[in-house]
Design a protein around this motif. Sequence first.
Motif, mmCIF file in Angstrom:
data_model
loop_
_atom_site.group_PDB
_atom_site.id
_atom_site.type_symbol
_atom_site.label_atom_id
_atom_site.label_comp_id
_atom_site.label_asym_id
_atom_site.label_seq_id
_atom_site.Cartn_x
_atom_site.Cartn_y
_atom_site.Cartn_z
ATOM 1 N N VAL A 147 16.699 35.611 -16.320
ATOM 2 C CA VAL A 147 16.308 35.331 -17.702
ATOM 3 C C VAL A 147 17.475 35.689 -18.612
ATOM 4 N N GLY A 148 17.406 35.170 -19.805
ATOM 5 C CA GLY A 148 18.449 35.465 -20.786
ATOM 6 C C GLY A 148 18.294 34.579 -21.997
ATOM 7 N N ASP A 149 18.995 34.928 -23.039
ATOM 8 C CA ASP A 149 18.996 34.091 -24.232
ATOM 9 C C ASP A 149 19.843 32.845 -23.966
ATOM 10 N N GLN A 150 19.694 31.876 -24.834
ATOM 11 C CA GLN A 150 20.536 30.698 -24.732
ATOM 12 C C GLN A 150 22.011 31.092 -24.839
ATOM 13 N N SER A 151 22.846 30.392 -24.080
ATOM 14 C CA SER A 151 24.302 30.612 -24.080
ATOM 15 C C SER A 151 24.668 32.026 -23.637
ATOM 16 N N PRO A 322 14.794 28.538 -18.373
ATOM 17 C CA PRO A 322 15.458 28.127 -19.621
ATOM 18 C C PRO A 322 15.730 29.341 -20.498
ATOM 19 N N GLY A 323 16.844 29.309 -21.205
ATOM 20 C CA GLY A 323 17.183 30.409 -22.096
ATOM 21 C C GLY A 323 16.230 30.490 -23.270
ATOM 22 N N VAL A 324 15.801 31.697 -23.603
ATOM 23 C CA VAL A 324 14.893 31.869 -24.733
ATOM 24 C C VAL A 324 15.689 31.835 -26.032
ATOM 25 N N PHE A 325 15.016 31.493 -27.100
ATOM 26 C CA PHE A 325 15.697 31.381 -28.394
ATOM 27 C C PHE A 325 14.701 31.670 -29.505
ATOM 28 N N ASN A 326 15.231 32.055 -30.645
ATOM 29 C CA ASN A 326 14.409 32.392 -31.805
ATOM 30 C C ASN A 326 14.269 31.242 -32.790
ATOM 31 N N THR A 327 15.259 30.371 -32.807
ATOM 32 C CA THR A 327 15.256 29.303 -33.806
ATOM 33 C C THR A 327 15.584 27.980 -33.126
ATOM 34 N N ALA A 328 14.642 27.039 -33.223
ATOM 35 C CA ALA A 328 14.854 25.720 -32.646
ATOM 36 C C ALA A 328 15.847 24.931 -33.497
ATOM 37 N N ARG A 329 16.522 23.984 -32.852
ATOM 38 C CA ARG A 329 17.508 23.186 -33.584
ATOM 39 C C ARG A 329 16.843 22.276 -34.605
ATOM 40 N N ARG A 330 15.658 21.766 -34.279
ATOM 41 C CA ARG A 330 14.956 20.864 -35.177
ATOM 42 C C ARG A 330 13.650 21.523 -35.629
ATOM 43 N N THR A 331 13.262 21.259 -36.850
ATOM 44 C CA THR A 331 12.042 21.853 -37.390
ATOM 45 C C THR A 331 10.821 21.451 -36.579
ATOM 46 N N GLU A 332 10.790 20.187 -36.159
ATOM 47 C CA GLU A 332 9.620 19.706 -35.417
ATOM 48 C C GLU A 332 9.520 20.317 -34.029
ATOM 49 N N ASP A 333 10.578 20.996 -33.574
ATOM 50 C CA ASP A 333 10.541 21.628 -32.248
ATOM 51 C C ASP A 333 10.295 23.132 -32.325
ATOM 52 N N THR A 334 9.830 23.609 -33.464
ATOM 53 C CA THR A 334 9.614 25.049 -33.628
ATOM 54 C C THR A 334 8.657 25.594 -32.575
ATOM 55 N N TYR A 335 7.674 24.802 -32.177
ATOM 56 C CA TYR A 335 6.686 25.265 -31.190
ATOM 57 C C TYR A 335 7.344 25.613 -29.853
ATOM 58 N N LEU A 336 8.517 25.005 -29.585
ATOM 59 C CA LEU A 336 9.188 25.273 -28.312
ATOM 60 C C LEU A 336 9.652 26.721 -28.200
ATOM 61 N N GLU A 337 9.861 27.383 -29.340
ATOM 62 C CA GLU A 337 10.261 28.788 -29.282
ATOM 63 C C GLU A 337 9.228 29.595 -28.511
ATOM 64 N N ARG A 338 7.948 29.421 -28.846
ATOM 65 C CA ARG A 338 6.872 30.159 -28.173
ATOM 66 C C ARG A 338 6.622 29.633 -26.766
ATOM 67 N N VAL A 339 6.790 28.329 -26.587
ATOM 68 C CA VAL A 339 6.543 27.747 -25.265
ATOM 69 C C VAL A 339 7.508 28.331 -24.231
ATOM 70 N N VAL A 340 8.806 28.357 -24.572
ATOM 71 C CA VAL A 340 9.803 28.886 -23.639
ATOM 72 C C VAL A 340 9.597 30.382 -23.429
ATOM 73 N N GLN A 341 9.249 31.089 -24.480
ATOM 74 C CA GLN A 341 8.974 32.514 -24.335
ATOM 75 C C GLN A 341 7.755 32.750 -23.443
ATOM 76 N N ASN A 342 6.726 31.907 -23.569
ATOM 77 C CA ASN A 342 5.547 32.025 -22.695
ATOM 78 C C ASN A 342 5.931 31.837 -21.235
ATOM 79 N N LEU A 343 6.796 30.856 -20.979
ATOM 80 C CA LEU A 343 7.220 30.612 -19.604
ATOM 81 C C LEU A 343 7.997 31.812 -19.061
#
Length: 946
Positions: A147-151, A322-343
């Motif tokens: 596990v790890g943050d993006q990049s 996948p690397g976890v992240f706090n801020t999605a690149r696109r506003t409409e993908d904000t939900y992915l922050e929690r999805v990746v963290q859940n995984l």
Amino acid sequence: MPPRVKPEPGVAVANTTATRSFAATNPGQFGSPTRQARSSAPSVTDTRFMAEVEEQDEEDDGGEIMWMETRTRSPTTGIMKQEPRHEPMSMMSLASQSMGGSFVGMGPNLALKDFGQGVLKDINDALGELQSRGIQHVASLPELVLVGDQSSGKSSLMSGIAGLSLPRSSGTCTRCPIHIRISRADEWSCRVFLNLEYEFKLPDHAISEQDVKPTNQFPPWVKLDPSRTRRHEFKTVRDRFDSEEIETVLRCAQVAILNPSTPYQAFIPKPRGGEGPDSQQLTQHELISRKEEASEAQFSPNTVALEIKGPDLADLNFYDLPGVFNTARRTEDTYLERVVQNLTKLYIKREKAIILWAVPMNLDTENSLALRLIRESRAEHRCVGVITKADLLPRDEQATERWLGTLKGRGHRIGLGYFITSRQGRDLEEQTKREEAFFNRTAEGHWPDVFDRYKERCGIEKLKAFLSLKLGEEFSKVLPEVKQKVHERLNFIAEQLKMYPGPPANPDLEIYKALTMFSSLLKKRVTDQEFMSTWDTAYSARFTRTILDLKPKYNVRLFAKSTAASAPVFIDLEAPTREEGSPTPTPSGRKRAAPAETPSRRQRIKAEDAEGRSYPSTPTHLRTTMTPTKSVRSSKTLMEIRRMIQRNAIPGQPGLVSSNVYEPLFTEAARAWKGPLQTFINQTFSFLSKEIQEILDSTFSALKNRAIYKLSTEHMQAFVEMHKKDLQAQLALIHELEGTRLFTRNVDALNRYKAEELKILTRHRNHYRIAAHKGDEPASSLPKIEELSEEELAQETAKMEKELRQMGPEPFQQELDVAAYTRGYYVLAAHRFTDVVCMHAMSGLFPRVASVIETYLQDKLGLTGNRTTPEMLDELMEEEGRIGQIRRDLCAEKETLDGAMAIIVNLENRDTTPSQADTVLTMPNNLTSDRAPGSPSYSGTVYGDA
């Protein structure tokens, strides 16, 4: 100053000086000056030094205390156990032994290498084989989760651990988990699979954070039922040095995962230089590029699985998330922050998982979201910190001090310590060379001297050796539990398989035995007396009674002369009356006077038909005329019969009744036989089917899970339906003949039945005539003649004759004769019809079944003559449908677990003869190395085959 050694019970004392470099080498393990408590869990290769360390950067003052603990193999399991050693050990005696070690202090060369060739190799081989067999549904096995943050450098780290070039430029690998299983084999190969455990279901609205719930953690992906999960083999790579092909295959596999509506076969890369025009390859390349840039899903919990085999590979099983992240690149993908963290949390929470936390050296660990998730899951004790991108360490003292503090355990403490890597370059070979040169300072780069004390934890090879060692240790801890769970599951499967027995040793013998017994028992059953009697009582006799009960009913109400006037008055003939008795009520016997001067008064008398229904009728001795009631009639009245006689009368032949009067009256009644006839047929064949099925179940009890049982059942159902249609056609013809016209040669029976019916009708008719004549309310019903004694019958007859002499002749005698003839013929025809119908069943159907059943099933199954082949027998013995699949699944799981148990038993029974390698002492590298303290050297292969 001599060393101060403090002995502990059962622990040998080493007469040597421990330096601060020991603690500095293992800060993540020990972390603080406070003495650490020894682990109560047995360790495979663990020889542990517990020292009170003063955190200082000056030279050793010789005042530290050191304990030594050794562990030896158990004589029964071969697992290392604690064993006290009391002889004093000098510095030379320590140095004379090979200072290999556990993950605590990774010493070089012989001891660890020998250990890896012995117990460690056996344990890791066993773990790898169990993992490859897939027994995780029975018992959890140690595994690695990266596990790890993006990049954070996870991809380079994973490539180094796997010994495989993974895609690093497209970013696709960070959008779905990658499961990598590494094991030893003679030839190198990399098989790629798509594991589909989730289904892509887009909602009818844009996905937002509100859609991410505990019950729906990965929208728009929905967990599939286990029976619907799929594992598709994508492609196999054979050339380990063709990094371009490996990267292409993995990239395409992940694009397929992210585009579930397109068949995965469309993404399988075609061989370079293979068949097909270049235009086809270009078209596929365009498809993959387009689908990669605009994929249906931005992320998927489905897994790309790699099975890598080859010589000299460590046995490892790990997941790259996948690397976890706090801020999605696109506003409409904000939900992915929690999805990746859940995984990430889902994998972190696996109890047996060893977590590899990747954190880059050019960033501050305070900002690591992955570390926060690890802490939230309370998994720090299972965590290994992997500091990546050492070549990007900022050139300032604060960054250096900050990382030194982390390595010494001053902050961000984790249970399994830290390793440091620097993966520069394109391919694996270049990365390994540049990493070795970087840590040895033979290449350009900034690597301060203060990190030299951590040289035994620098480099990917040191990390791989540690992981192999740690996996072996963790596996040794859970081995008894794994064995017990496998044993329990095997017992459960054995019990389940008793419910789904396998094929007999001689299938042809079992088949012919079952068929012979079936035909013999069925033939005997349908012809024996008990079967016939049961059928006759339950269905035949009931059918006869039902047909006789449908005998036509006639209303025999009458007219009489009023006692107050000479004009005749008519009694109501519209409502049905009862001709035959039922349970006899007590007649009222009450007499009413006929008032002469009150013609408007109405009195009601009650009448009943043969079914016991009550109908109102009005005595009309006070009326000159009567209008028929409008109630629905269930039978014909005498007046209606009179009208039929009149309509069919032949002019000039008074007193004669045409046959056209009798036939409609009978055929109308005979039409009602159709319903009871069909009921009788259905009940008869239902009774026969039940008997056939019971015998089939009994004789095929050992073959119920086989195709032959299902086929035999279907053939016997068809057999019953065939005979049912034949009998229906025969009985329908008989019914049609009975209803066509009146016909009989049995004149005596007809006359006898007619006389009996006339007697019944006349008795009821007289009952109502007399009551109406006298102005009485008649009894609601009369007792049956057979219920009266001879004396009672004689008294009734004498009384009626006396009353009738005062009333004159019967005005409806002709109508009564017609009704009696019709009813008499009906009784004759009903007996004839029911006899013929029942005879067709008893003397036709059942003997016919017995005569043809002997060879029917054999013919239908193709087992007669020379047509029988081994292939046909195999088909008949094949397990069918769900039952067959259950047995196949149980057998497959049993085979897997049998193999797993054999692996465990072999591991327990391996050679446990003690050797020098059985007692391992771990010392800091700088105590045993022949090199000068100021000239450390990094080697990427120091751990040999471990």
